[in-house]
Design a protein around this motif. Structure first.
Motif: not given
Ligand SMILES: Cc1ncc(COP(=O)(O)O)c(C=O)c1O
Length: 376
Positions: A69-72, A208-214, A225-235
């Motif tokens: 997505m980021a490279i278009g 990429l920082l934007a795309l991972r948070v919609h 238009i991004g997606i929800n794809s976040r790493l979580d703190a426990i991981q």
């Protein structure tokens, strides 16, 4: 003796105190998504890999999708990759309504054959996604040369290759972006799903920082238009603890691989079993130790009957997958990938294996071929 294909408990036991303390700390903080722990891991991994930035995401599959997505990559574009890989490599292309275009692999490394790249490039080729399969880098200098001449981006599928290197440069620092998976079976595995994108391009990192948070750069304002794809703190916190052991674990995997190969030689099995070949330009991290085996399917039955873990990566090359029939590929289009799907067999390679385990695996394989040559 039973030899499991993988034993994650053997890895967890000696680091239990540190891992549990790290998880406990996140629970005390009650900050579970992104945040300082993820930022800390991103910094540490960028340093480990030798690139400027890294961006934590929800999985290796999402790392691929977000990179494209980021490279278009847009509907109608073509993306060149190998047919002998995990589905996500090509699936991420298809999810963007672009077309995966396959190039056959080399039989010695199982990686994409750069000599066959140019003939597959068209005016619609937007990217090449080389896969560093089983923990060994593809021939990146040849791939990037072809790509750079034509302004095509290179997205490394380094999901199986954290810590691997080519000519001393680590996987993830060889393309425009690199994609890492933290699936628990990977060399650096989380306590659930997770992934990472590496890059040294500041613009790509910001996107990429934007795309991972919609596609949002500030709360509730969406530039993309991004997606929800976040790493979580426990991981992130568990991965940070485990990162401290990664070099040692990768070294143990290499030693296990060397020992297997020595045992196969000593057992006189090299006419039946082809151990993995290591390209001298590569530092291999053996996410898998994958042999090519004569009479593989019968050998698998014997291994199963003797409690020796094993697995076939990958039994069906991507061009022959049901969902890709509309692409129009036929059996015979990628003869090397198809042959490897018949011959490849992965054996237990995790760092905690003992010499007794390794010897037992090779003895069991030797017994199969001995009894087989007696009856045939
Ligand atoms: C080569 C390859 N690409 C992509 C992926 C996808 O990673 P994940 O399972 O974290 O989504 C994997 C992992 O399974 C992989 O091995």
């Amino acid at each position: 003796m039973k030899v499991p294909f993988l034993d994650l408990k053997a890895q967890f036991t000696p680091i239990r105190t540190e891992v549990m303390a790290a998880i406990g700390a996140v629970c005390e903080e009650q900050g579970f998504i992104l945040g300082q722990r993820v930022a800390g891991l991103e910094k540490a991994l960028a340093e480990f890999i030798g690139c400027s930035y890294s961006v934590g995401v929800a999985s290796g599959s999402d790392a691929l999708l977000l990179s494209l997505m980021a490279i278009g990559v847009k509907p109608g574009d073509e993306v060149i990759t190998a047919p002998f890989t995990f589905f996500a490599t090509a699936g991420s292309v298809s999810r963007l309504h672009a077309t995966p275009v396959f190039v056959d692999i080399k039989p010695d490394t199982f990686n994409i054959d750069p000599g066959q790249l140019e003939e597959k490039i068209s005016s619609r080729t937007k990217a090449i996604v080389p896969v560093h399969l089983f923990g060994q880098c593809a021939e990146m200098e040849k791939i990037t040369e072809v790509a750079n001449q034509r302004g095509i981006k290179v997205v490394e599928d380094a999901c199986q290759a954290i810590g691997a290197a080519r000519h001393g440069v680590k996987a993830g620092a060889l393309g425009h972006t690199g994609c890492i998976s933290f699936f628990p079976t990977k060399n650096l595995g989380g306590v659930g799903d997770g992934g990472l994108i590496t890059t040294s391009d500041e613009g790509l990192r910001d996107l990429l920082l934007a795309l991972r948070v919609h596609g949002s750069r500030s709360d509730y304002h969406h530039d993309h238009i991004g997606i929800n794809s976040r790493l979580d703190a426990i991981q992130a916190t568990v991965l940070h603890v485990k990162l401290g052991f990664l070099n040692q674990w990768n070294q143990q995997r290499r030693e296990n691989a060397g020992r297997y190969t020595q045992l196969f030689e000593e057992a006189g099995l090299l006419d039946r079993v082809t151990p993995p070949w290591i390209d001298p330009a590569n530092l291999h991290v053996f996410n898998q130790y994958t042999i090519r085996a004569h009479k593989r399917d019968q050998l698998m039955t014997h291994l199963r009957d003797h409690d020796i873990g094993h697995k076939v990566y990958y039994p069906v090359p991507l061009h022959l997958q049901e969902c890709y029939q509309p692409l129009g590929y036929q059996k015979g289009d990628f003869p090397v990938a198809e042959r490897m799907a018949q011959e490849a067999l992965s054996l237990p390679i995790y760092p905690e294996l003992t010499d007794a385990h390794l010897t037992c695996v090779v003895d069991t394989i030797r017994d199969f071929y001995t009894s087989h040559s007696l009856v045939s």
